[in-house]
Design an enzyme around this catalytic site. Structure first.
Site, short mmCIF file in Angstrom:
data_model
loop_
_atom_site.label_atom_id
_atom_site.label_comp_id
_atom_site.label_asym_id
_atom_site.label_seq_id
_atom_site.Cartn_x
_atom_site.Cartn_y
_atom_site.Cartn_z
N SER A 46 0.83 -1.21 0.00
CA SER A 46 0.00 0.00 0.00
C SER A 46 0.86 1.26 0.00
CB SER A 46 -0.98 0.00 1.17
OG SER A 46 -0.29 -0.09 2.40
N HIS A 47 2.17 1.14 0.21
CA HIS A 47 3.06 2.31 0.12
C HIS A 47 4.10 2.14 -0.98
CE1 HIS A 47 1.25 4.32 3.48
NE2 HIS A 47 1.14 3.13 4.02
N ASP A 177 5.10 -0.29 13.31
CA ASP A 177 4.54 0.89 12.65
C ASP A 177 3.09 0.57 12.36
OD1 ASP A 177 3.85 3.00 11.05
OD2 ASP A 177 5.11 2.41 9.35
N ARG A 185 -5.64 3.18 5.26
CA ARG A 185 -6.47 3.64 4.14
C ARG A 185 -6.12 2.90 2.85
NH1 ARG A 185 -11.12 6.55 4.20
NH2 ARG A 185 -11.47 7.75 2.33
N GLY A 186 -4.80 2.78 2.63
CA GLY A 186 -4.35 2.13 1.40
C GLY A 186 -4.88 0.71 1.28
N GLU A 187 -4.98 0.01 2.41
CA GLU A 187 -5.48 -1.38 2.37
C GLU A 187 -6.96 -1.39 1.97
OE1 GLU A 187 -3.60 -3.87 2.54
OE2 GLU A 187 -1.78 -3.04 3.46
N LYS A 229 -10.13 3.47 21.77
CA LYS A 229 -8.71 3.63 22.09
C LYS A 229 -7.90 4.13 20.89
CE LYS A 229 -8.86 0.42 25.85
NZ LYS A 229 -8.33 -0.70 26.58
N ARG A 302 5.45 -13.60 17.35
CA ARG A 302 6.57 -13.11 16.55
C ARG A 302 6.77 -11.65 16.93
NH1 ARG A 302 5.44 -9.52 12.29
NH2 ARG A 302 3.39 -9.68 11.29
P1 NDP Z 1 -0.32 -3.68 10.25
O1 NDP Z 1 -1.59 -3.80 11.01
O2 NDP Z 1 -0.14 -4.51 9.06
O3 NDP Z 1 0.92 -3.94 11.20
C1 NDP Z 1 1.15 -3.11 12.32
C2 NDP Z 1 2.40 -3.53 13.04
O4 NDP Z 1 2.14 -4.73 13.77
C3 NDP Z 1 3.56 -3.84 12.11
O5 NDP Z 1 4.74 -3.34 12.67
C4 NDP Z 1 3.55 -5.37 12.03
O6 NDP Z 1 4.83 -5.92 11.76
C5 NDP Z 1 3.10 -5.71 13.43
N1 NDP Z 1 2.44 -7.02 13.51
C6 NDP Z 1 1.49 -7.50 12.68
N2 NDP Z 1 1.11 -8.73 13.09
C7 NDP Z 1 1.84 -9.00 14.18
C8 NDP Z 1 1.92 -10.13 15.06
N3 NDP Z 1 1.15 -11.21 14.87
N4 NDP Z 1 2.79 -10.09 16.07
C9 NDP Z 1 3.57 -9.02 16.27
N5 NDP Z 1 3.55 -7.93 15.49
C10 NDP Z 1 2.69 -7.92 14.45
O7 NDP Z 1 -0.08 -2.13 9.82
P2 NDP Z 1 -1.16 -1.02 9.50
O8 NDP Z 1 -2.11 -1.58 8.51
O9 NDP Z 1 -1.70 -0.42 10.72
O10 NDP Z 1 -0.24 0.09 8.77
C11 NDP Z 1 0.40 -0.26 7.57
C12 NDP Z 1 1.30 0.87 7.15
O11 NDP Z 1 0.55 1.98 6.71
C13 NDP Z 1 2.24 1.40 8.22
O12 NDP Z 1 3.54 1.39 7.70
C14 NDP Z 1 1.78 2.81 8.47
O13 NDP Z 1 2.81 3.76 8.74
C15 NDP Z 1 1.15 3.17 7.16
N6 NDP Z 1 0.17 4.23 7.34
C16 NDP Z 1 0.49 5.50 6.95
C17 NDP Z 1 -0.40 6.52 7.12
C18 NDP Z 1 -0.06 7.91 6.78
O14 NDP Z 1 -0.90 8.77 6.91
N7 NDP Z 1 1.12 8.21 6.37
C19 NDP Z 1 -1.71 6.28 7.68
C20 NDP Z 1 -1.92 4.93 8.11
C21 NDP Z 1 -1.01 3.93 7.92
P3 NDP Z 1 5.17 -6.48 10.27
O15 NDP Z 1 5.39 -5.26 9.43
O16 NDP Z 1 6.40 -7.30 10.44
O17 NDP Z 1 3.99 -7.29 9.83
#
Ligand code: NDP
Length: 335
Positions: A46-47, A177, A185-187, A229, A302
């Site tokens: 998504s990025h 992150d 949003r991208g997802e 939250k 993990r």
């Molecule tokens: P995810 O929900 O996919 O993941 C969130 C975090 O949780 C990641 O660091 C991920 O690590 C970790 N994680 C996921 N599953 C587990 C698990 N089972 N155990 C431990 N850790 C876990 O991310 P989001 O969908 O919330 O966000 C995706 C991206 O979008 C981010 O990079 C965010 O910065 C970006 N974003 C940017 C915005 C902007 O305005 N610029 C707005 C919103 C989001 P891992 O990566 O290894 O899976």
């Protein structure tokens, strides 16, 4: 129409060429392409190239400065400000790294406000780079209003991610992150593009009713993670990445865009901490490892960041697969 498979190097060259063709100078095109292909390398689609069209549209509309020259200012011993000159974030983020790291080492802790720039994307690259330099880091950003406050139905907060990184003795840092919304949003946009549904907790329609239809969520409002939250966290991010550093709140960014639907203008706030200056310089790394070992001792766990780091080992040889719908968009941009 078929999709397209290519190497990371080919994808980088494609992105860079496309940005140069549409008005970026070499420095900005390279910095933006670096960021998009880092995301592809780590399978954070998504990025990745998904954003190319957005980057191009901001420049061709004249709204974003493709020739931006960001500038660095030291506002206080531990406070750095980088003005992005109205360009895209990657060049300003790149230039900000060294002065922020230096201020953190000098003062023990330092903060950075990135302002006057467009489309701050995933924020793990910033915190991961600081942790690679031995620092702990916390970053956040606010963008367009997509998320309703708890109990409300109208979008007000951005999906406001928070990123954190902790250095480790061996191997890559611990990095998380995550958006403060239930889904990035991208997802949701990708689900809409590919005709998939989204979880019922992702958002509500304009009528305030939960829905699994991504198009209805895009027309209504996203929801914070974990009920109220996530919305409360999003509010904090609004304040720190907005008023604190003199940048837009998410709804102000949307007003500035005036319905053009381009990439959002907004700020990013980063705190960098030198753990060697907090009283346990010799012990903090091993002490942190004790926590990671306890997590790993539980089956099914993990560490955050591990999925990305695993992808990073695979994509240089496997390449990336660009879905057909995205490839059609990219071909149109390159035509
Ligand atoms: P995810 O929900 O996919 O993941 C969130 C975090 O949780 C990641 O660091 C991920 O690590 C970790 N994680 C996921 N599953 C587990 C698990 N089972 N155990 C431990 N850790 C876990 O991310 P989001 O969908 O919330 O966000 C995706 C991206 O979008 C981010 O990079 C965010 O910065 C970006 N974003 C940017 C915005 C902007 O305005 N610029 C707005 C919103 C989001 P891992 O990566 O290894 O899976």
């Amino acid at each position: 129409m078929a999709g397209k498979r290519m190497t990371l190097t080919e994808a980088h060259s494609l992105a860079e060429t496309c940005l140069l063709r549409h008005g970026c100078d070499a420095e900005n095109a390279a910095a933006i392409a670096d960021r998009m292909i880092e995301a592809e390398r780590d399978r954070c689609h998504s990025h990745g190239l998904f954003r190319l069209q957005w980057y191009v549209s901001g420049i061709t509309s004249g709204r974003v400065n493709g020739q931006a020259r960001p500038s660095v200012e030291r506002l206080a011993p531990g406070v750095v400000r980088v003005d992005g000159d109205g360009g895209y974030a990657p060049l300003g983020q790149k230039i900000a790294h060294a002065p922020l790291a230096e201020a953190a080492r000098t003062n023990g802790i330092a903060a950075l406000g990135l302002v006057n720039m467009f489309h701050i994307a995933a924020i793990w690259p910033e915190v991961e780079a600081l942790a690679n330099d031995g620092l702990c880091a916390l970053a956040m950003t606010a963008a367009y209003p997509y998320v309703a406050p708890a109990g409300g139905i109208r979008p007000l907060f951005g999906t406001n991610p928070v990123g954190f990184a902790w250095p480790r003795r061996d191997g890559p840092p611990l990095v998380f992150d995550q958006a403060s919304s239930a889904m990035a949003r991208g997802e949701i946009q990708i689900a809409a593009r590919d005709g998939h549904s989204v979880p019922l907790t992702a958002g509500i329609g304009p009528d305030g009713q939960p829905t699994t239809d991504p198009n209805v969520v895009l027309a209504g409002a996203q929801l914070g993670f974990g009920g109220y939250k996530g919305a409360v966290l999003a509010m904090m991010v609004e304040l720190l990445a907005g008023p604190l550093i003199g940048e837009f709140l998410s709804f102000e960014s949307a007003a500035d865009d005036a319905g053009r639907g381009g990439p959002p203008k907004g700020g990013e706030f980063i705190i960098a901490i030198d753990p060697a200056r907090f009283g346990d310089a010799d012990g903090f790394l091993d002490h942190g490892e004790r926590l990671f070992a306890e997590i790993a001792a539980q089956e099914g766990t993990r560490l955050p960041g591990e999925r990305r780091f695993r992808a990073r080992l695979e994509t240089p040889s496997e390449g990336i697969e660009i879905p057909a719908s995205l490839w059609a968009d990219i071909e149109a941009l390159m035509a």
